[in-house]
Design a protein around this motif. Structure first.
Motif, PDB file in Angstrom:
ATOM      1  N   PHE A 180       0.745  -1.324   0.047  1.00 47.49           N
ATOM      2  CA  PHE A 180       0.253  -0.046   0.119  1.00 47.49           C
ATOM      3  C   PHE A 180       0.806   1.290  -0.067  1.00 47.49           C
ATOM      4  CE2 PHE A 180      -3.495  -2.485   1.263  1.00 47.49           C
ATOM      5  CZ  PHE A 180      -4.553  -2.063   0.583  1.00 47.49           C
ATOM      6  N   ARG A 181       2.038   1.192   0.656  1.00 42.45           N
ATOM      7  CA  ARG A 181       2.882   2.182   0.640  1.00 42.45           C
ATOM      8  C   ARG A 181       3.514   2.520  -0.705  1.00 42.45           C
ATOM      9  NH1 ARG A 181       6.598   0.233   3.664  1.00 42.45           N
ATOM     10  NH2 ARG A 181       5.252   0.774   5.526  1.00 42.45           N
ATOM     11  N   LEU A 182       3.737   1.552  -1.600  1.00 40.36           N
ATOM     12  CA  LEU A 182       4.225   1.558  -2.904  1.00 40.36           C
ATOM     13  C   LEU A 182       3.104   2.178  -3.792  1.00 40.36           C
ATOM     14  CD1 LEU A 182       6.273   1.021  -5.070  1.00 40.36           C
ATOM     15  CD2 LEU A 182       5.531  -1.314  -5.012  1.00 40.36           C
ATOM     16  N   ILE A 183       1.737   1.716  -3.465  1.00 41.85           N
ATOM     17  CA  ILE A 183       0.925   2.197  -4.312  1.00 41.85           C
ATOM     18  C   ILE A 183       0.618   3.735  -4.225  1.00 41.85           C
ATOM     19  CG2 ILE A 183      -1.797   2.365  -4.489  1.00 41.85           C
ATOM     20  CD1 ILE A 183      -1.594  -0.606  -4.011  1.00 41.85           C
ATOM     21  N   TYR A 184       0.784   4.185  -3.087  1.00 40.96           N
ATOM     22  CA  TYR A 184       0.576   5.328  -2.521  1.00 40.96           C
ATOM     23  C   TYR A 184       1.705   6.339  -3.056  1.00 40.96           C
ATOM     24  CZ  TYR A 184       0.513  10.036   0.217  1.00 40.96           C
ATOM     25  OH  TYR A 184       0.378  11.223   0.595  1.00 40.96           O
ATOM     26  N   GLN A 185       3.000   5.716  -3.195  1.00 41.12           N
ATOM     27  CA  GLN A 185       3.995   6.585  -3.855  1.00 41.12           C
ATOM     28  C   GLN A 185       4.228   6.813  -5.509  1.00 41.12           C
ATOM     29  OE1 GLN A 185       7.018   3.712  -1.843  1.00 41.12           O
ATOM     30  NE2 GLN A 185       7.843   5.368  -0.767  1.00 41.12           N
ATOM     31  N   VAL A 186       3.412   5.464  -6.012  1.00 40.12           N
ATOM     32  CA  VAL A 186       3.975   5.643  -7.338  1.00 40.12           C
ATOM     33  C   VAL A 186       2.481   6.499  -7.807  1.00 40.12           C
ATOM     34  CG1 VAL A 186       4.714   3.182  -7.765  1.00 40.12           C
ATOM     35  CG2 VAL A 186       2.419   3.393  -7.775  1.00 40.12           C
ATOM     36  N   LYS A 187       1.585   6.509  -7.203  1.00 41.99           N
ATOM     37  CA  LYS A 187       0.310   7.238  -7.517  1.00 41.99           C
ATOM     38  C   LYS A 187       0.913   8.814  -7.265  1.00 41.99           C
ATOM     39  CE  LYS A 187      -4.528   8.199  -6.212  1.00 41.99           C
ATOM     40  NZ  LYS A 187      -5.087   7.773  -7.457  1.00 41.99           N
ATOM     41  N   GLU A 188       1.513   9.120  -6.200  1.00 37.40           N
ATOM     42  CA  GLU A 188       2.084  10.537  -6.022  1.00 37.40           C
ATOM     43  C   GLU A 188       3.017  10.890  -7.271  1.00 37.40           C
ATOM     44  OE1 GLU A 188       2.658  14.228  -4.740  1.00 37.40           O
ATOM     45  OE2 GLU A 188       0.937  12.882  -4.165  1.00 37.40           O
ATOM     46  N   LEU A 189       4.086   9.959  -7.483  1.00 35.62           N
ATOM     47  CA  LEU A 189       4.985  10.401  -8.341  1.00 35.62           C
ATOM     48  C   LEU A 189       4.414  10.470  -9.880  1.00 35.62           C
ATOM     49  CD1 LEU A 189       7.861   8.113  -7.075  1.00 35.62           C
ATOM     50  CD2 LEU A 189       7.816  10.667  -7.136  1.00 35.62           C
ATOM     51  N   SER A 190       3.491   9.589 -10.099  1.00 34.82           N
ATOM     52  CA  SER A 190       2.831   9.582 -11.270  1.00 34.82           C
ATOM     53  C   SER A 190       2.157  11.088 -11.704  1.00 34.82           C
ATOM     54  CB  SER A 190       1.850   8.338 -11.565  1.00 34.82           C
ATOM     55  OG  SER A 190       1.195   8.487 -12.717  1.00 34.82           O
ATOM     56  N   ARG A 191       1.407  11.552 -10.505  1.00 32.57           N
ATOM     57  CA  ARG A 191       0.926  12.752 -10.975  1.00 32.57           C
ATOM     58  C   ARG A 191       1.895  13.914 -10.851  1.00 32.57           C
ATOM     59  NH1 ARG A 191      -2.937  12.493  -6.535  1.00 32.57           N
ATOM     60  NH2 ARG A 191      -1.408  12.682  -5.024  1.00 32.57           N
ATOM     61  N   ALA A 206       1.807  -1.853  -9.493  1.00 31.21           N
ATOM     62  CA  ALA A 206       1.500  -0.816  -8.632  1.00 31.21           C
ATOM     63  C   ALA A 206       0.596   0.432  -9.158  1.00 31.21           C
ATOM     64  CB  ALA A 206       2.453  -0.242  -7.706  1.00 31.21           C
ATOM     65  N   LEU A 207       1.102   0.750 -10.354  1.00 31.28           N
ATOM     66  CA  LEU A 207       0.371   1.892 -11.077  1.00 31.28           C
ATOM     67  C   LEU A 207      -1.150   1.394 -11.504  1.00 31.28           C
ATOM     68  CD1 LEU A 207       2.999   3.416 -13.228  1.00 31.28           C
ATOM     69  CD2 LEU A 207       1.477   4.664 -11.418  1.00 31.28           C
ATOM     70  N   GLY A 208      -1.095   0.004 -11.718  1.00 32.91           N
ATOM     71  CA  GLY A 208      -2.571  -0.457 -11.881  1.00 32.91           C
ATOM     72  C   GLY A 208      -3.474  -0.651 -10.901  1.00 32.91           C
ATOM     73  N   GLN A 209      -2.696  -0.927  -9.849  1.00 30.80           N
ATOM     74  CA  GLN A 209      -3.707  -0.784  -8.543  1.00 30.80           C
ATOM     75  C   GLN A 209      -4.091   0.504  -8.006  1.00 30.80           C
ATOM     76  OE1 GLN A 209      -1.617  -3.504  -5.890  1.00 30.80           O
ATOM     77  NE2 GLN A 209      -3.008  -4.977  -6.226  1.00 30.80           N
ATOM     78  N   ALA A 210      -3.128   1.354  -8.332  1.00 29.32           N
ATOM     79  CA  ALA A 210      -3.278   2.977  -7.759  1.00 29.32           C
ATOM     80  C   ALA A 210      -4.607   3.490  -8.069  1.00 29.32           C
ATOM     81  CB  ALA A 210      -2.174   3.734  -7.958  1.00 29.32           C
ATOM     82  N   GLY A 211      -4.993   3.141  -9.470  1.00 23.70           N
ATOM     83  CA  GLY A 211      -6.233   3.844 -10.035  1.00 23.70           C
ATOM     84  C   GLY A 211      -7.438   3.347  -9.276  1.00 23.70           C
ATOM     85  N   SER A 212      -7.278   2.364  -8.243  1.00 20.73           N
ATOM     86  CA  SER A 212      -8.597   2.017  -7.611  1.00 20.73           C
ATOM     87  C   SER A 212      -8.915   2.865  -6.292  1.00 20.73           C
ATOM     88  CB  SER A 212      -8.312   0.255  -7.574  1.00 20.73           C
ATOM     89  OG  SER A 212      -8.329  -0.341  -8.550  1.00 20.73           O
ATOM     90  N   PHE A 213      -7.835   3.543  -6.023  1.00 19.34           N
ATOM     91  CA  PHE A 213      -7.884   4.161  -4.874  1.00 19.34           C
ATOM     92  C   PHE A 213      -7.887   5.705  -4.755  1.00 19.34           C
ATOM     93  CE2 PHE A 213      -6.005   0.141  -3.978  1.00 19.34           C
ATOM     94  CZ  PHE A 213      -6.766  -0.378  -2.965  1.00 19.34           C
ATOM     95  N   THR A 214      -8.366   6.517  -4.113  1.00 20.33           N
ATOM     96  CA  THR A 214      -8.311   7.698  -4.145  1.00 20.33           C
ATOM     97  C   THR A 214      -7.276   8.214  -3.031  1.00 20.33           C
ATOM     98  OG1 THR A 214     -10.069   8.318  -2.111  1.00 20.33           O
ATOM     99  CG2 THR A 214     -10.809   8.296  -4.775  1.00 20.33           C
ATOM    100  N   ASP A 215      -6.615   9.506  -2.988  1.00 22.40           N
ATOM    101  CA  ASP A 215      -5.795   9.829  -1.918  1.00 22.40           C
ATOM    102  C   ASP A 215      -6.328   9.672  -0.683  1.00 22.40           C
ATOM    103  OD1 ASP A 215      -4.221  10.548  -4.156  1.00 22.40           O
ATOM    104  OD2 ASP A 215      -4.351  12.654  -4.020  1.00 22.40           O
ATOM    105  N   GLU A 216      -7.690  10.103  -0.477  1.00 25.82           N
ATOM    106  CA  GLU A 216      -8.178  10.072   0.878  1.00 25.82           C
ATOM    107  C   GLU A 216      -8.265   8.519   1.462  1.00 25.82           C
ATOM    108  OE1 GLU A 216      -9.581  11.790  -1.556  1.00 25.82           O
ATOM    109  OE2 GLU A 216      -8.941  13.851  -1.061  1.00 25.82           O
ATOM    110  N   GLU A 217      -8.591   7.598   0.565  1.00 24.67           N
ATOM    111  CA  GLU A 217      -8.730   6.249   0.662  1.00 24.67           C
ATOM    112  C   GLU A 217      -7.354   5.526   1.129  1.00 24.67           C
ATOM    113  OE1 GLU A 217     -12.710   5.087  -1.817  1.00 24.67           O
ATOM    114  OE2 GLU A 217     -10.651   4.961  -3.147  1.00 24.67           O
ATOM    115  N   LEU A 218      -6.361   5.932   0.374  1.00 20.97           N
ATOM    116  CA  LEU A 218      -5.154   5.325   0.649  1.00 20.97           C
ATOM    117  C   LEU A 218      -4.494   6.073   2.228  1.00 20.97           C
ATOM    118  CD1 LEU A 218      -3.365   5.692  -2.856  1.00 20.97           C
ATOM    119  CD2 LEU A 218      -3.600   3.613  -1.337  1.00 20.97           C
TER     120      LEU A 218
END
Length: 338
Positions: A259-270, A292-304
């Motif tokens: 989940f930490r990785l999902i959060y990081q790749v989501k933020e860096l991708s943004r 991880a990028l594939g999973q990141a799209g399933s969560f909002t920042d607030e959810e993560l």
């Protein structure tokens, strides 16, 4: 490019000097084995192959060996391991090396000897004259982690060498299940090749049936099932892990890490980082970033942020011994389901 060098070796296009450098041990080991197998016959290896650890032995001794005619046959192979003088590190051993003699050999190598210098270091000291001379005169094999494209090509080529075709989607499935450790992938490809020897083809259903899942992959799949609201399947994976004697605290650590990785790749991708850039920044394989990028799209920042809070709370409770550890993760999975 390491795969190109391997193709040359298999065609018997052998260079007099090789420099293998980098931290991907599989590529170094595979290159050394290929050279031995394509230069010397089995009965010649006892007489015409030698290896020296340069942290314990002077390079002078290895050079004397390289300049000595083969006992039997036309060629000999000399391995030089751990040439710490190619790095900025200081050798722990007090071994004197005549680098001038090595430089002279590099310019005029013995025509009957193949010298293989194996430097398992992340970086070489490019300022040193000996490093420059080696890079100028040797066939270079950079043993770094292969990117996704090269890794897929390597899997395809390994299967082809075993006489089989590997479907593209099956390769994708293999990487998803086994990860990117090349020792493990080689073992799985060879196992699949044995099983599919009759049909000469490896498809995704065979990969799904035979390939062992790493603990990390089981955690990834568990999270996928939670995301898809298939809690019964997520719990089944968790119970299977417990039956395999996996410790709940380790499972929790891997859940948190993913989940930490999902959060990081989501933020860096943004922020505009590409897949390769994210992989370099986080020092992980690009394929892990892709998943991880594939999973990141399933969560909002607030959810993560909420999920990370739940995981931190579970970690605290587990370490303070307030609840049964197995039950704690089971309850966590129920809370992770959105």
């Amino acid at each position: 490019m390491v795969l190109e060098v391997w193709r040359k070796i298999k065609k018997k296009e052998i260079a007099p000097i090789y420099l293998l450098y980098g931290t991907e041990a599989f590529l170094i080991n595979e290159t050394k084995q290929l050279l031995l197998d394509h230069i010397l016959e089995e009965e010649e290896k006892d007489f015409n192959f030698s290896a020296y650890d340069l942290e314990e032995t002077s390079v002078d001794l290895a050079l004397e060996d390289a300049e000595t005619f083969p006992f039997l046959g036309e060629k000999k192979v000399v391995f030089l391991h751990n040439p710490v003088f190619l790095t900025a590190e200081k050798s722990k051993e007090k071994v004197e090396h005549n680098l001038a003699k090595l430089e002279a050999y590099l310019k005029e190598p013995a025509p009957y000897t193949v010298m293989v210098i194996s430097a398992p270091y992340e970086k070489l000291d490019e300022r040193k004259k000996i490093t420059k001379e080696l890079k100028r005169n040797a066939e270079l094999v950079e043993a770094k982690k292969l990117g996704e494209h090269d890794l897929k090509n390597w899997v395809k080529e390994r299967a082809k060498n075993n006489g089989l075709e590997f479907d593209a989607d099956a390769i994708e499935q293999l990487l998803a299940l086994s990860g990117t450790n090349m020792f493990m992938l080689a073992s799985e490809v060879d196992k699949l090749s044995l099983y599919a020897a009759q049909q000469k083809r490896i498809d995704s259903s065979l990969v799904e049936k035979l390939v062992a899942r790493t603990l990390e992959q089981n955690i990834f799949t568990l999270i996928e099932r939670v995301v898809q609201r298939r809690l019964d399947e997520a719990l089944r994976i968790y119970y299977d892990l417990l039956k395999q004697n996996e410790e709940p605290i380790k499972i929790l650590a891997l859940l948190s890490g993913q989940f930490r990785l999902i959060y990081q790749v989501k933020e860096l991708s943004r922020r505009g980082y590409g897949q390769q850039q994210i992989a370099g920044y986080l020092r992980i394989h690009p394929f892990r970033v892709k998943l991880a990028l594939g999973q990141a799209g399933s969560f909002t920042d607030e959810e993560l942020a909420h999920l990370m809070g739940l995981l931190a709370e579970a970690d605290y409770q587990m370490k303070t011994g307030g609840m049964n550890k197995s039950l704690l993760i089971e309850m966590l999975l129920f809370r992770l389901k959105r």
